[in-house]
Enzyme design. Sequence first.
Site, PDB file in Angstrom:
ATOM      1  N   SER A   8       0.828  -1.198   0.000  1.00  0.00           N
ATOM      2  CA  SER A   8       0.000   0.000   0.000  1.00  0.00           C
ATOM      3  C   SER A   8       0.873   1.263   0.000  1.00  0.00           C
ATOM      4  O   SER A   8       1.648   1.466  -0.923  1.00  0.00           O
ATOM      5  CB  SER A   8      -0.954  -0.051   1.198  1.00  0.00           C
ATOM      6  N   ASP A  43      -9.693  -5.062  -4.631  1.00  0.00           N
ATOM      7  CA  ASP A  43      -9.049  -4.273  -3.580  1.00  0.00           C
ATOM      8  C   ASP A  43     -10.004  -3.144  -3.227  1.00  0.00           C
ATOM      9  O   ASP A  43     -10.330  -2.315  -4.069  1.00  0.00           O
ATOM     10  CB  ASP A  43      -7.708  -3.737  -4.101  1.00  0.00           C
ATOM     11  N   HIS A  55      -6.920  -6.119  -0.169  1.00  0.00           N
ATOM     12  CA  HIS A  55      -5.841  -5.138  -0.104  1.00  0.00           C
ATOM     13  C   HIS A  55      -4.620  -5.604   0.696  1.00  0.00           C
ATOM     14  O   HIS A  55      -3.486  -5.497   0.238  1.00  0.00           O
ATOM     15  CB  HIS A  55      -6.362  -3.812   0.466  1.00  0.00           C
TER      16      HIS A  55
END
Length: 247
Positions: free
Chosen positions: A97, A194, A224
């Site tokens: 991320s 996601d 995610h």
Amino acid sequence: MEEKYPVLEKAKPFYYEGSDIGVLVVHGFTGTTQSMHGLGKRFADAGYTVCGPRLKGHGTHQEDMEQSTYKEWIQSAEEGYQWLKERCEQIFVAGLSMGGTLTLHLASVHKDIKGIMPINAAIDIPSMKEGEQLKDVRFLDAIGSDIKAQGVVELAYEKTPVKSIFEINQFMKETKEAVSSILCPALIFVSTIDHVVPPENSQYIYEKLASNDKQLVELKNSYHVATLDHDKEFIADKCIEFIKRLC
């Protein structure tokens, strides 16, 4: 910025001494090293030297995060890179991320990085831009634990500071502009579903990277936080194969 709250036990930075091949593993926005420890341990078991830094303002309390800046998050990752630089001949970086954003940033700055492994990296999140429009709101709902696997929980903040949304938006904007300057080999992981970072982010990164050696790998069974999800061992296997091929 001095943090007011103690660091949670599972959010502490971690280090493994190994070979002269080093791997930096970087967690994401509002998250902690807990999300990256499993991957870091796989790298250590493969014989590599590993550093998992805690980003400033993370792993304590959302009030600490509210006071931190994206430049301090960069500095936290930079310190991890320098720790490895003192011990290793070759350095790889993996990040989840915003950790993927930091991975891209480091690769754009340090041309000696041997290869990068961004996982659901963030460079453009429309919902974050919407967060900037809010007035007189200090915290939003959490964005952590987007995980397909049942019963798995990410150690992340229960609230997201609005001030931090401004910080990540600026950081993503700067990093997006720097992607085309990255030349090192890249293994890019993207979850097909996601709920935090649109998969189009990884497609953009793949297309814009100047690397001749780049691959986009789809994760079909994870959301995610893929490093804690069904595909976590697959990610580790592919990363280790990638490192071995380049070394």
